[in-house]
Scaffold this motif. Structure first.
Motif: not given
Length: 273
Positions: A2-3, A43, A256, A258-259, A261-262, A265-266
């Motif tokens: 995952d990011k 984030s 990478e 994570a934003t 939003a990401e 989700e994670i």
């Protein structure tokens, strides 16, 4: 893999301007530091609040003012209030920010020594009550873990219905438990399948633990709450400078960022409307 979710713990309850003059106290300063971390790639803003003189407080109205300022500057960031507060606060004091229905909040899963004669108390009933309230208020707990026994408590209380799955853990290393690769790996191997995790190293352990967590596929917490230096003997100018250093390490290791939003989700949080 995952990011990478980066959490910025921007002020804490113990560190002061005497440690680093850039530690934020006022609503404006907290907004400034949150924005610096957010723009650098954080984030999540892990939030303690202070009175203007630096006194730690769990006052709901002070939290609201600070959260409103953070949202004004960082509209989509995840705000994660602390229910730890400061040593000596009552459970009722500590729970006040949950009345604002944040997406996340911290849940400390054990009592620990906090330096000198200070003890941060979390009884079994405290943990269960905090967990129950977070379920009722639809708040995802970040389970704060300072030693292996706190993971076992979290698993026990999850089975009893006081914590929902999937669980998200934050391993705080360098307070009660050593901050080594062996210890971090032991903690990661001890959590249930499907859980997510973040690691925070205290003091000089901050960036070595961050690098280990990035390489292991976990997430990272940095910020003035845990450390006030960007490198040996050099005070950090901002929380954003610390986040930027983590981003550089992640880039070198191929992770990478994570934003928000990401990150939602994670972590299994609801998307922003």
């Amino acid at each position: 893999m995952d990011k990478l979710i980066i959490t910025a713990a921007i002020c804490g309850a113990e560190v002061t301007k005497e440690h680093n003059p850039n530690v934020p106290y006022t609503v404006e300063e907290i907004g400034r530091e949150a924005e610096s971390a957010y723009k650098a790639g954080a984030s999540i803003i892990h939030l303690h609040v202070r009175e203007d003189d630096g006194t730690p407080t769990q006052d709901k109205e002070r939290f609201k003012a600070c959260m409103d300022e953070v949202r004004r500057r960082c509209p989509d960031v995840i705000i994660q209030p602390s229910t730890g507060g400061a040593v000596g606060m009552t459970d009722e004091e500590r729970l006040q920010p949950t009345e604002l229905f944040p997406e996340m909040a911290t849940l400390d899963c054990g009592t620990l020594n906090f330096g000198g004669d200070e003890i941060f108390v979390n009884t079994e009933n405290t943990i269960k009550n905090f967990g129950k309230i977070m379920i009722e208020r639809d708040i995802k707990p970040e389970i704060e873990v300072f030693d292996k026994g706190m993971i076992d408590y979290a698993i026990k209380f999850q089975k009893q219905g006081f914590i929902k799955t999937p669980m998200h853990f934050d391993f705080v290393l360098g307070v009660q438990m050593a901050a080594t690769a062996r210890d971090l790996a032991f903690m990661v191997d001890s959590i249930p399948q499907g859980s997510t995790w973040t690691a925070a190293g205290i003091g000089r352990n901050q960036f070595p633990i961050a690098a280990m967590a990035i390489a292991m596929g976990g997430n990272v917490r940095v910020g003035f709450e845990d450390n006030t230096y960007i490198s040996k003997g050099v005070l950090a100018k901002s929380n954003g400078e610390m986040v930027d250093k983590v981003v550089r390490i992640a880039n070198e290791l191929g992770r990478e960022i994570a934003t928000p939003a990401e990150a939602r989700e994670i972590l299994g949080l609801k998307p922003l409307k």
